[in-house]
Design a protein around this motif. Structure first.
Motif, PDB file in Angstrom:
ATOM      1  N   GLU A  15      41.809  46.199  36.966  1.00  0.00           N
ATOM      2  CA  GLU A  15      42.937  45.276  37.078  1.00  0.00           C
ATOM      3  C   GLU A  15      42.537  43.891  37.559  1.00  0.00           C
ATOM      4  O   GLU A  15      43.167  42.899  37.200  1.00  0.00           O
ATOM      5  CB  GLU A  15      43.973  45.878  38.031  1.00  0.00           C
ATOM      6  N   ASN A  16      41.501  43.805  38.399  1.00  0.00           N
ATOM      7  CA  ASN A  16      41.150  42.509  38.988  1.00  0.00           C
ATOM      8  C   ASN A  16      39.660  42.215  38.825  1.00  0.00           C
ATOM      9  O   ASN A  16      38.888  42.351  39.782  1.00  0.00           O
ATOM     10  CB  ASN A  16      41.531  42.477  40.464  1.00  0.00           C
ATOM     11  N   PRO A  17      39.212  41.839  37.634  1.00  0.00           N
ATOM     12  CA  PRO A  17      37.782  41.566  37.427  1.00  0.00           C
ATOM     13  C   PRO A  17      37.275  40.349  38.187  1.00  0.00           C
ATOM     14  O   PRO A  17      36.073  40.131  38.303  1.00  0.00           O
ATOM     15  CB  PRO A  17      37.684  41.345  35.916  1.00  0.00           C
ATOM     16  N   GLY A  18      38.216  39.557  38.715  1.00  0.00           N
ATOM     17  CA  GLY A  18      37.810  38.376  39.473  1.00  0.00           C
ATOM     18  C   GLY A  18      36.968  38.702  40.684  1.00  0.00           C
ATOM     19  O   GLY A  18      36.298  37.820  41.236  1.00  0.00           O
ATOM     20  N   VAL A  19      36.989  39.956  41.113  1.00  0.00           N
ATOM     21  CA  VAL A  19      36.127  40.376  42.220  1.00  0.00           C
ATOM     22  C   VAL A  19      34.666  40.050  41.895  1.00  0.00           C
ATOM     23  O   VAL A  19      33.878  39.717  42.779  1.00  0.00           O
ATOM     24  CB  VAL A  19      36.293  41.896  42.481  1.00  0.00           C
ATOM     25  N   TRP A  20      34.303  40.134  40.618  1.00  0.00           N
ATOM     26  CA  TRP A  20      32.915  39.924  40.201  1.00  0.00           C
ATOM     27  C   TRP A  20      32.732  38.760  39.224  1.00  0.00           C
ATOM     28  O   TRP A  20      31.704  38.112  39.238  1.00  0.00           O
ATOM     29  CB  TRP A  20      32.374  41.189  39.504  1.00  0.00           C
ATOM     30  N   SER A  21      33.723  38.522  38.361  1.00  0.00           N
ATOM     31  CA  SER A  21      33.493  37.632  37.218  1.00  0.00           C
ATOM     32  C   SER A  21      33.172  36.197  37.612  1.00  0.00           C
ATOM     33  O   SER A  21      32.378  35.532  36.941  1.00  0.00           O
ATOM     34  CB  SER A  21      34.710  37.644  36.284  1.00  0.00           C
ATOM     35  N   GLY A  22      33.760  35.721  38.695  1.00  0.00           N
ATOM     36  CA  GLY A  22      33.476  34.343  39.097  1.00  0.00           C
ATOM     37  C   GLY A  22      32.018  34.127  39.435  1.00  0.00           C
ATOM     38  O   GLY A  22      31.464  33.044  39.232  1.00  0.00           O
TER      39      GLY A  22
END
Length: 825
Positions: free
Chosen positions: A680-687
């Motif tokens: 649900e929240n790929p922003g944990v890693w993608s940034g």
């Protein structure tokens, strides 16, 4: 093994037994002491001054023997050599100090040298007679000028218009020295490629350059190499990491007492930031570059000369001015003119509170006042805030009238490209240059070109002086006796050596440790900027909530069956997983990694085929309590019909709790395959990882992915034995001598053996479309030349009619052990 000036010959005898090569390597290594390091300034100099100075230093030279400089010490006197580096017990000096025979003992009169001091001298000799750069017991009267000087160029001779050549021509004529001959095109191609981008030219590049009839092709090559921004950056990163003591692991990082500047440094190099701006951003830094002036905050009690404030003074003076302020950080220097107060004045610029001056680690009840060491250019406001003082220092350091600033960096570049500095050693800028005109011209030219270091490199590399045949020196004469006769052959750095090995073998690592994005917007043939590739992959796990919490230790095997109409011509991918993964393709383990903070490149190397392909990724979460977990993978396939296909993680993947065997096959076929969930929240890693993934895939879309370079990975035992420093201290000149440890690692090291084993596998599986014979390709790649007929005979003897992995390994080993490979000549 034989190596002659400008050529090399591999003989049948040394090819028939590789032990011969190993023996030669080991025999070249000096006897190295592994005891505690001797402090020349504090341990040795006082002994020599007290017991030997009356007869053998300064202008005194009794018995024809002087200890005034290292070169004179090694030269000996009327009765022969006094010292043998690495062999104290065979050194006449030590024997005379220990002797009770009044006819030979030294000193001949007065008190004998105490046994503990003789032991120090013995240990110093055993360790190679290390000497402070530029030190002499009788200092010269030379004082280097501060301000820049404009040089009037001598007339051009025989059409040589390059300013470097005009100055060198006049210099050689004044010394009655004949100009050295120019090297051949292949030798120049290899030399300048290694010097400017740190890589060997390919066999194809060699053929192309040889066929080029353009009289400007050497100049075009120089500028083309310098325009390869990423390759240039990843080569010169080694130089700057050494000079700015920046690294990816080591003392201080675990405890938080040290900070990298890697991201800033890489970007500054790839953008070719003007050198004056580059230095200002280091001295008066933002957060990205502040690690340089922060130094290393050592744990526990430290000597006063190793506080971060004093480190600052030592670092800025050495890196940017070629001044050794370490001696003056303890007491007034006896190496040059710098005083304790001047060292502490620089330190006080950085200090955030009043700084007590210490002499030899003892406080002297006096506070330091922030001050610049060249007040002729201006002065620091000691009452200003620390950030403002740093800005003032940055401005004074890069002041247009500070000729020592520009002379220092052009001298470092000349040393790196030519094998010896105009002032040598390069951190002894108080020493008289062998050509003040050349040094001053290069310094002024740097300013005129907007502090563009690439312009300085191009000026040097396009000169006949750079393109001349190299000379080999067993020992370098001191500054007083050196005469320039041409460039000097140099051993590869650890990074050049390993990059060259990896080019040949394909054994480069798949991930970088440096915190960088290896990309600068590329240009297409029509000059337009190639559009950036967009990521198509999605982060997946066994459940969509894994970005918030997944079970500690959870292991899942993800699968995708990919059907291809034909085997791809090229397939390159990227992968990362929080926490670890193992990747299998068609039952073949391609790679694994356990660091969730890194992105790895996947080189499929023929693993994909026409028809159905099974891709399995075993992913495992870490930790001891629930924590985020996810996997992402994306590959770009270039097909025979010139189309591209992608393989991406998405909801079409499936997963099972079962784990395959080490061969990528399940002991029992799973029956519990389920659809993978998009987290649900790929922003944990993608940034953090998306920019690096994009960089790799953008390169792949352009046709290739750059090999991981040695400058981008943490040092290992082989690199350290090859001379890569741990960077706890600034290093501007790496040792040029072959050490025992290096010789052993080259002859028997497992890391190198593993690389050659992988190389043998890769070379034996070369595509059928490659028609160049293996032996010929190796010679052209390693040496930039074709093998001679007798060398082809040796190659055939080694490979036989049906080469196998061991035979190819033996050939690789024989080739890379040759001095012709290991030297930039």
């Amino acid at each position: 093994m034989t190596w002659q000036h400008g050529e090399s010959t591999m003989t049948r005898s040394n090819a028939s037994t590789l032990l011969t090569i190993a023996t030669l390597i080991l025999s070249a290594a000096p006897n190295v002491s592994h005891g505690a390091e001797i402090d020349f300034a504090h341990d040795i100099v006082p002994i020599v001054k007290k017991h030997c100075g009356q007869c053998h230093t300064g202008d005194k030279k009794q018995g024809g023997f002087s200890m005034n400089t290292r070169e004179l010490l090694l030269a000996g006197g009327e009765v022969g050599k006094a010292v043998v580096p690495g062999k104290a017990e065979k050194s006449d000096l030590i024997q005379r100090l220990k002797s009770n025979d009044a006819t030979v003992q030294m000193p001949p009169e007065g008190n004998r040298v105490p046994a503990e001091q003789i032991a120090l001298l013995s240990a110093w000799i055993d360790a190679g007679i290390k000497w402070e750069d530029g030190f002499a017991f009788k200092a010269t009267a030379y004082e280097p000028p501060l301000k820049p000087r404009r040089v009037e160029l001598p007339p051009a001779i025989n059409g040589r218009q390059n300013p470097v050549d005009r100055i060198i021509d006049a210099y050689l004529a004044g010394h009655h020295i004949e100009r050295p001959q120019l090297v051949s095109d292949p030798v120049f191609l290899r030399r300048v490629s290694l010097d400017l981008i740190g890589l060997l030219p390919s066999s194809e590049k060699l053929a192309e350059f040889d066929a080029n009839q353009n009289p400007q092709k050497r100049s075009d090559l120089v500028h083309g190499l310098l325009n390869d921004d990423v390759a240039y950056t990843e080569h010169w990163l080694t130089f700057w990491n050494d000079l700015l003591r920046n690294d990816y692991t080591g003392t201080g990082f675990i405890t938080g007492g040290r900070k990298q500047i890697t991201t800033w440094l890489y970007r500054s190099l790839v953008e070719n930031k003007p050198y004056d701006q580059f230095v200002r951003e280091l001295i008066a830094p933002a957060a990205e570059s502040e690690g340089y002036i922060q130094g290393i905050r050592w744990r526990g009690d430290v000597n006063s000369s190793q506080t971060v404030e004093v480190q600052f003074a030592q670092s800025v003076s050495q890196s940017f001015l070629g001044i050794n302020m370490k001696c003056a950080s303890c007491h007034d220097s006896f190496i040059d003119r710098w005083k304790l107060d001047e060292a502490y004045g620089l330190a006080a610029i950085y200090a955030s509170q009043p700084l007590e001056i210490h002499r030899c680690d003892k406080p002297i009840d006096r506070k330091a006042k922030a001050a610049w060491i060249f007040p002729e250019l201006g002065q620091i406001d000691a009452n200003a805030t620390q950030p403002e003082r740093l800005k003032q220092l940055a401005a004074l350091m890069t002041h247009p009238e500070n000729g020592r600033f520009t002379r220092t960096i052009v001298n470092r570049i000349w040393h790196r490209l030519m094998g010896r500095g105009i002032v040598h050693p390069v951190d002894a800028m108080h020493t008289e240059p062998w050509s003040a005109d050349l040094l001053d011209y290069l310094a002024a030219n740097l300013v005129e070109n907007g502090y563009d270091l690439k312009q300085t490199m191009a000026l040097i590399c396009t000169s006949d002086a750079y393109q001349a045949q190299t000379r080999s020196l067993d020992t370098l004469p001191d500054a007083a006796t050196f005469v320039f006769r041409g460039p000097i052959a140099r051993r590869m750095t650890a990074e050049q050596f390993l990059d060259s090995i990896w080019q040949i073998t394909g054994a480069a690592p798949t991930k970088v440790d440096a915190q960088v994005v290896r990309l600068k917007p590329a240009k297409q043939a029509d000059g337009a900027t190639r559009p950036e590739v967009a990521l198509k992959s999605q982060w997946i796990w066994s459940n969509s909530n894994a970005s918030a919490s997944a079970a500690a230790g959870e292991t899942a095997t993800f699968r995708r069956i990919v059907k291809l109409p034909a085997a791809p011509l090229q397939a390159i991918g990227v992968i990362t997983c929080d926490n670890e993964y193992t990747l299998y393709v068609n039952g073949r383990k391609l790679q694994a990694d356990g660091n969730w903070e890194t992105v790895e490149t996947v080189q499929f190397e023929g693993a994909l085929k026409a028809g159905a392909n099974e891709i399995l990724i075993v992913a495992k979460n870490g930790g001891e309590s629930p924590n985020p977990a996810a996997l992402v993978f994306e590959a770009v396939l270039r097909m025979p019909d010139k189309t591209e296909q992608s393989i991406i993680t998405n909801a079409e993947w499936e997963w099972t709790a079962s784990v395959p065997e080490g061969n990528g096959k399940f002991k029992k076929a799973p029956t519990d395959w389920k659809a993978a969930a998009i987290v649900e929240n790929p922003g944990v890693w993608s940034g953090r990882v998306n920019p690096e993934m994009l960089a790799i895939l953008t390169q792949a879309a352009g046709g290739s992915v750059r090999m991981v370079r040695a400058s981008l990975v943490k040092s290992d035992a082989l690199m350290r034995s090859l001379g890569r420093p741990n960077r706890d201290q600034i290093v501007s000149m790496r040792p040029s001598d072959l050490t025992t440890l290096e010789a052993i690692d080259l002859a028997n090291g497992q890391t190198l053996a593993d690389d050659l084993a992988k190389g043998a596998q890769t070379l034996l599986s070369r595509p059928a479309t490659v028609t160049e014979p293996l032996g010929v390709w190796l010679f052209r790649t390693a040496y930039s030349r074709n093998p001679a007929p007798e060398e082809l005979t040796v190659v055939h003897d080694l490979l036989g009619d049906k080469p196998d992995e061991q035979r190819v390994q033996d050939l690789l080993w024989a080739i890379i052990m040759q001095p012709e490979f290991q030297f930039v000549r």
